[in-house]
Design an enzyme around this catalytic site. Structure first.
Site, PDB file in Angstrom:
ATOM      1  N   LYS A 185       1.689  22.715  17.283  1.00  0.00           N
ATOM      2  CA  LYS A 185       1.409  21.831  18.543  1.00  0.00           C
ATOM      3  C   LYS A 185       2.108  22.428  19.842  1.00  0.00           C
ATOM      4  CE  LYS A 185      -1.695  20.040  18.370  1.00  0.00           C
ATOM      5  NZ  LYS A 185      -2.747  20.143  18.402  1.00  0.00           N
ATOM      6  N   GLY A 186       2.522  23.779  19.910  1.00  0.00           N
ATOM      7  CA  GLY A 186       3.171  24.423  20.786  1.00  0.00           C
ATOM      8  C   GLY A 186       2.221  24.916  21.914  1.00  0.00           C
TER       9      GLY A 186
END
Length: 320
Positions: free
Chosen positions: A72-73
């Site tokens: 989720k970066g």
């Protein structure tokens, strides 16, 4: 929901000084090292590989670059943007070779078979965000290729936690399964639940120390995920330089989609955006709880900045 939170919860762990190369204990060989030795013994010789060569001269090869995280970066956005470059050949799916034992036991030939066909002048790239936080992965990547160029995209740790929860929440909703509120994960016995896995994934300095045991810092390029969202071109330019690619991607390859609220890509007149699952709205979180989360990450963030020699514009709440 979080009004009952008591006190500030801070993680105080002094980062250990780590070598840029692995320390070798000649008197004891771990089971992991033994498995790796056998893996390489079976597949390290060039003649052991069955090259799948296409009639056009392209073939499948081991990646020279891996996007190791973080979950989720912004790894998918980074891969899609990097794929605009003609000298990049990217694996479509997350391979999970180094972190899933069932895959790893298949050996390097299996790994090669998951790669796209590419030409000799191209760089093959694969993306598996879970690599960054998996303890066994740095050593395994190092044993395969000590010269590997690694890409790591990070974003504000607190925002990443919320995004992590949001993804799992929507996955459950699509399957018509109930899922607890984010407060039920963030709060435990009236305090911040530091055992929540999403919080652990945002303790970047802990995971980075593990990678720096095997790779020097100049082999790991950190992409600012927050800046990539707001203005992608400058961040992609830095990636091009890190990978020693000719400057082929330009500002005209990106355009802001007002409907979706984020940048989309334009390539040879063809426009495309990331999947609809990207850019979802985060859940509403009580302000005081969010402040506790940001306060918790204050010290870990400082240690990460010291470790990598640069700072990031991440939200930090300090108790008065």
């Amino acid at each position: 929901m979080a009004a009952f939170l008591l006190g500030a919860v801070l993680l105080i762990v002094q980062p250990q000084i780590v070598p840029s190369r692995p320390a070798i204990n000649s008197n004891a060989e771990t089971s992991s090292q033994s498995v790796q030795r056998e893996l390489l013994k079976k597949t390290s010789q060039k003649n052991d590989f069955k090259e799948n060569i296409h009639s056009n001269g392209s073939c499948q090869q081991l990646p020279q670059t891996i996007i190791i995280g973080v979950r989720k970066g912004g790894t998918r956005a980074l891969l899609e943007m990097l794929s605009l470059h003609p000298d990049i050949a990217a694996a479509e799916s997350e391979v999970h070779f180094f972190d899933w034992e069932d895959h790893y036991r298949n050996g390097l030939q299996w790994y090669i078979n998951q790669m796209p066909f590419s030409y000799p002048h191209q760089i093959t790239v694969e993306k598996t965000p879970a690599y960054f936080t998996s303890p066994k992965v740095p050593e395994r990547v190092y044993n395969m290729n000590q010269s590997m160029r690694l890409l790591l995209i990070l974003r504000d740790p607190s925002e990443r936690v919320l995004s992590d929860y949001t993804q799992v929440f929507y996955n459950h909703m699509q399957k018509h399964k109930p899922y607890p509120s984010i407060e039920q994960f963030l709060v435990k016995h009236g305090e911040l639940n530091v055992d929540y896995k999403a919080i652990n994934r945002s303790l970047y300095y802990i995971h980075m120390q593990n990678w720096l045991k095997y790779f020097p810092l100049d082999h790991i390029h950190i992409v600012d995920g927050d800046k990539l969202i707001k203005d992608p071109f400058p961040e992609i330019e830095k990636v091009e330089r890190f990978l020693k690619l000719s400057p082929q991607i330009n500002a005209s390859n990106f355009y802001f989609n007002k409907t979706k609220g984020f940048y989309c890509l334009r390539d040879s007149g063809r426009e495309r955006c990331l999947h609809e699952s990207k850019g979802r709205a985060h859940p509403q979180v009580d302000t005081r709880l969010l402040e506790k989360l940001q306060e918790y990450f204050h010290e870990p963030n400082k240690k990460f900045f010291e470790l990598v020699g640069r700072t990031f514009d991440w939200h930090t709440f300090m108790a008065s």
